[in-house]
Motif scaffolding. Structure first.
Motif, PDB file in Angstrom:
ATOM      1  N   ALA A 235      43.702  31.995  41.493  1.00 23.47           N
ATOM      2  CA  ALA A 235      44.050  32.711  40.282  1.00 23.47           C
ATOM      3  C   ALA A 235      43.069  33.589  39.817  1.00 23.47           C
TER       4      ALA A 235
ATOM      5  N   THR B 198      48.426  33.278  42.113  1.00 25.81           N
ATOM      6  CA  THR B 198      49.041  32.724  40.877  1.00 25.81           C
ATOM      7  C   THR B 198      49.915  33.768  40.455  1.00 25.81           C
TER       8      THR B 198
ATOM      9  N   ALA C 243      47.466  35.693  38.173  1.00 25.28           N
ATOM     10  CA  ALA C 243      46.215  35.895  38.758  1.00 25.28           C
ATOM     11  C   ALA C 243      45.694  37.335  38.179  1.00 25.28           C
TER      12      ALA C 243
END
Length: 146
Positions: free
Chosen positions: A129, A37, A40
Motif C-alpha cells: 500500500a 494496491t 498505493a
C-alpha cells in the motif's frame, strides 16, 4: 513462537517483494498491478526517482529503466511485522545498474537502499500500500566493460 499463519504471512510478503523485483527487472510493468494496491503511494525520491501513485510509478519505470543496459534488484534481510491484515517491513535492496558510456566503456552504479513498506491483505492476498525508499549509498565504478 510464530504461528503457522504468521509464517505463511511472512513468506507471502517476501514472495510479493520478489515479484516486485521480477516485474521491474523484466520490464513487465502491468505485473505491478498485482504487487501494489490500486491506491498505493510509491516514493523513490531518496534515490532521485518519482513519488506518486501507481500510474505515476509505472510511467516513471517504463521511461527510465530501459535507459540502463543492465540492472538487478536483490531484496533481502526483511524485518517484517504482521498485525492481522496489515504489515510493515524494512528490506534491503542491492541494485547494481549499468549506465552506457562512450567507446564501449560503461559505468557501474551500485545502489544500496532500504524499502520501507506498508502492506495490506486484499481479498486474501498481500499487496504493498505504501513504499518509501531510504538511501544507504550510491557508488560509481567507471570504465566497466559490458
Amino acid at each position: 513462537m510464530l504461528s503457522l499463519q504468521e509464517i505463511s504471512d511472512r513468506m507471502e510478503i517476501q514472495d510479493l517483494m520478489v515479484r516486485y523485483s521480477h516485474a521491474v527487472d523484466t520490464g513487465q510493468w502491468d505485473l505491478l498491478d498485482e504487487v501494489f494496491t490500486p491506491d498505493a503511494h510509491v516514493d523513490y525520491s531518496a534515490m532521485g526517482g518519482s513519488a506518486g501513485d501507481l500510474a505515476t510509478t509505472k510511467k516513471f519505470l517504463a521511461e527510465v529503466m530501459p535507459t540502463f543496459p543492465a540492472f538487478q534488484h536483490l531484496v533481502t534481510n526483511s524485518s517484517i511485522t504482521v498485525a492481522g491484515d496489515t504489515a510493515t517491513a524494512r528490506t534491503i535492496c542491492h541494485n547494481p545498474m549499468l549506465t552506457p558510456g562512450r567507446d564501449g566503456a560503461s559505468t557501474l552504479m551500485l545502489c544500496g537502499l532500504w524499502y520501507l513498506d506498508t502492506f495490506v491483505r486484499v481479498d486474501g492476498a498481500w499487496r504493498i500500500a505504501r513504499r518509501v525508499e531510504e538511501k544507504s549509498y550510491m557508488y560509481l565504478v567507471t570504465g566497466t566493460s559490458v
